[in-house]
Design a protein around this motif. Structure first.
Motif, short mmCIF file in Angstrom:
data_model
loop_
_atom_site.label_atom_id
_atom_site.label_comp_id
_atom_site.label_asym_id
_atom_site.label_seq_id
_atom_site.Cartn_x
_atom_site.Cartn_y
_atom_site.Cartn_z
N ILE A 76 0.82 -1.17 -0.09
CA ILE A 76 -0.02 -0.02 0.13
C ILE A 76 0.78 1.28 0.02
CG2 ILE A 76 -1.56 1.46 1.36
CD1 ILE A 76 -2.67 -1.31 2.36
N VAL A 77 0.65 2.21 -0.94
CA VAL A 77 0.92 3.45 -0.77
C VAL A 77 0.09 4.48 -1.08
CG1 VAL A 77 1.78 3.51 -3.47
CG2 VAL A 77 2.66 5.23 -1.94
N ALA A 78 0.06 5.59 0.11
CA ALA A 78 -0.84 6.55 0.30
C ALA A 78 -0.31 7.75 -0.52
CB ALA A 78 -1.22 6.94 1.53
N VAL A 79 -1.23 8.38 -1.41
CA VAL A 79 -0.95 9.59 -2.05
C VAL A 79 -1.78 10.84 -2.01
CG1 VAL A 79 -0.63 10.45 -4.52
CG2 VAL A 79 0.25 8.11 -4.10
N ASN A 80 -1.41 11.68 -1.57
CA ASN A 80 -2.33 12.91 -1.56
C ASN A 80 -1.94 13.87 -2.67
OD1 ASN A 80 -2.16 16.07 -0.12
ND2 ASN A 80 -4.19 14.96 0.00
N LEU A 81 -2.93 14.54 -3.30
CA LEU A 81 -2.60 15.60 -3.92
C LEU A 81 -2.77 17.02 -3.56
CD1 LEU A 81 -2.16 16.98 -6.80
CD2 LEU A 81 -4.44 16.47 -7.44
N ASP A 82 -2.13 17.93 -3.18
CA ASP A 82 -2.19 19.22 -2.62
C ASP A 82 -2.15 20.18 -3.96
OD1 ASP A 82 -1.83 21.60 -1.65
OD2 ASP A 82 0.13 21.33 -0.92
N GLN A 83 -3.61 20.52 -3.97
CA GLN A 83 -4.05 21.13 -5.32
C GLN A 83 -3.81 22.65 -4.90
OE1 GLN A 83 -7.81 18.68 -5.12
NE2 GLN A 83 -7.71 19.51 -7.42
N LYS A 84 -3.05 23.04 -3.59
CA LYS A 84 -2.62 24.51 -3.66
C LYS A 84 -3.91 25.39 -3.21
CE LYS A 84 1.64 23.61 -3.49
NZ LYS A 84 2.34 23.59 -2.13
N GLN A 85 -5.01 24.89 -2.45
CA GLN A 85 -6.08 25.64 -2.12
C GLN A 85 -5.57 26.42 -1.07
OE1 GLN A 85 -9.40 23.24 -1.13
NE2 GLN A 85 -9.13 21.70 -2.49
N PRO A 86 -6.06 27.80 -0.95
CA PRO A 86 -5.61 28.70 0.00
C PRO A 86 -5.89 28.23 1.62
CG PRO A 86 -6.77 29.95 -1.97
CD PRO A 86 -6.81 28.57 -2.11
N GLY A 87 -5.00 28.49 2.22
CA GLY A 87 -5.42 27.78 3.61
C GLY A 87 -5.16 26.35 3.93
N PHE A 88 -4.70 25.64 3.10
CA PHE A 88 -4.60 24.19 3.01
C PHE A 88 -3.55 23.64 3.88
CE2 PHE A 88 -3.01 20.05 1.95
CZ PHE A 88 -4.09 19.12 1.93
#
Length: 317
Positions: A76-88
């Motif tokens: 298992i590998v977890a992947v998060n996409l940081d979409q650069k939303q303000p305040g993330f």
């Protein structure tokens, strides 16, 4: 022992019991879905898409638990996409993933700016956002050598999509538990297909996941999906069991009793042909549950393949 302490102990004991029951129920639902649709096979590298919402947190948590007892080996590998939303809050997911010791990748792509630039103010952003997100995740899956891409959509999401397509798209179509991407390169799976959203909400509270809200789309008013969700939730409150029956219907399709000439050969139908459902055209319809259900409203199963290792070990196997 003072009475107030005894009462508190009983409440704590009951809460622990209910939490354990919920965990087992979700684990079995996920195991059954994986088993029914052959979602995970030996040697698979499963990329779990982690958004920061309750569903993807639960998906990762349950898969990690099943991985320990499964009769097959998969990673298992977890992947998060940081979409650069303000305040993330960029620190939250890395800190959590480090704490549980899972392999992970944080991908930074400014899809937020693209969506805000392209979509006029007041219009819904979901369609473009999801397309951009999907493209990035497919690319990352190739880079990581992932053989399966696991998404956190649950049973309620699948039902909502069914009604959205019926009401607004003119199709009997939903989210499939398993599909191949349009380019044929990726296998997408939805292991939470049998899980109820209200169970996942309780599980998120139980496990105290560090939930991150989506400020891009979550605050949009009058979304068609939100309207459908409220409708289904209202049915669930007023008519207990209806949602379970509707989901069961998605697993019991009778093409000969619909009206899609591409799906069933109505033109070639002749006298003497036997239909699976028979002739009920002139009968008064009486409805019964198509399969025996358990206490959670899910069709009963004897076992799940992902639980077999644990059972064997418990028996000394």
């Amino acid at each position: 022992m003072p009475e107030h302490i005894a009462v508190a102990d009983k409440k704590a004991e009951k809460a622990a019991y209910e939490g354990n029951k919920l965990t087992k129920r979700l684990r079995h639902h996920v195991g059954d879905a994986i088993n029914d649709f052959n979602m995970i096979e030996a040697g698979d590298r499963v990329m779990v898409c982690l958004s920061g919402g309750k569903d993807s947190f639960a998906l990762l948590d349950i898969l990690l638990g099943l991985q320990k007892s499964a009769p097959i080996d998969f990673s298992i590998v977890a992947v998060n996409l940081d979409q650069k939303q303000p305040g993330f809050p960029e620190h939250v997911l890395p800190a959590y993933l480090e704490s549980i010791g899972v392999e992970y990748r944080i991908v930074e792509e400014d899809t937020y700016s693209i969506v805000k630039r392209v979509i006029p103010e007041g219009k819904t952003t979901c369609s473009l956002c999801s397309r951009l997100r999907r493209g990035v995740l497919y690319r990352v899956a190739e880079e990581l050598g992932a053989t399966k891409i696991a998404l956190g959509h649950h049973r309620d999401d699948m039902l909502h999509t069914l009604f959205l397509n019926m009401f607004y798209g003119g199709k009997l179509k939903s989210m499939p538990p398993k599909l191949v991407s349009d380019n044929g390169k990726h296998m997408v799976i939805r292991p939470l297909a049998y899980c109820r959203e209200k169970d996942l909400e309780r599980y998120a509270e139980l496990r105290a996941f560090p939930i991150i809200p989506c400020n891009l789309c979550g605050s949009q008013p009058n979304l068609q999906r939100q309207v459908v969700k409220e409708m289904v939730n209202d049915w669930d409150k007023r008519f207990p069991g209806r949602v379970e029956t509707m989901f069961t219907a998605m697993q019991n399709v009778v093409p000969s009793h619909l009206a899609d000439a591409k799906l069933f050969d109505f033109a070639g139908l002749k006298v003497g042909d036997a239909l699976a459902e028979g002739d009920t055209a002139f009968d008064k319809e009486e409805f019964t549950d198509p399969r025996p259900l358990d206490e959670d409203g899910k069709p009963r199963r004897a076992f799940s393949i992902l639980d077999s290792r644990a059972k064997e070990n418990a028996c000394g196997g």
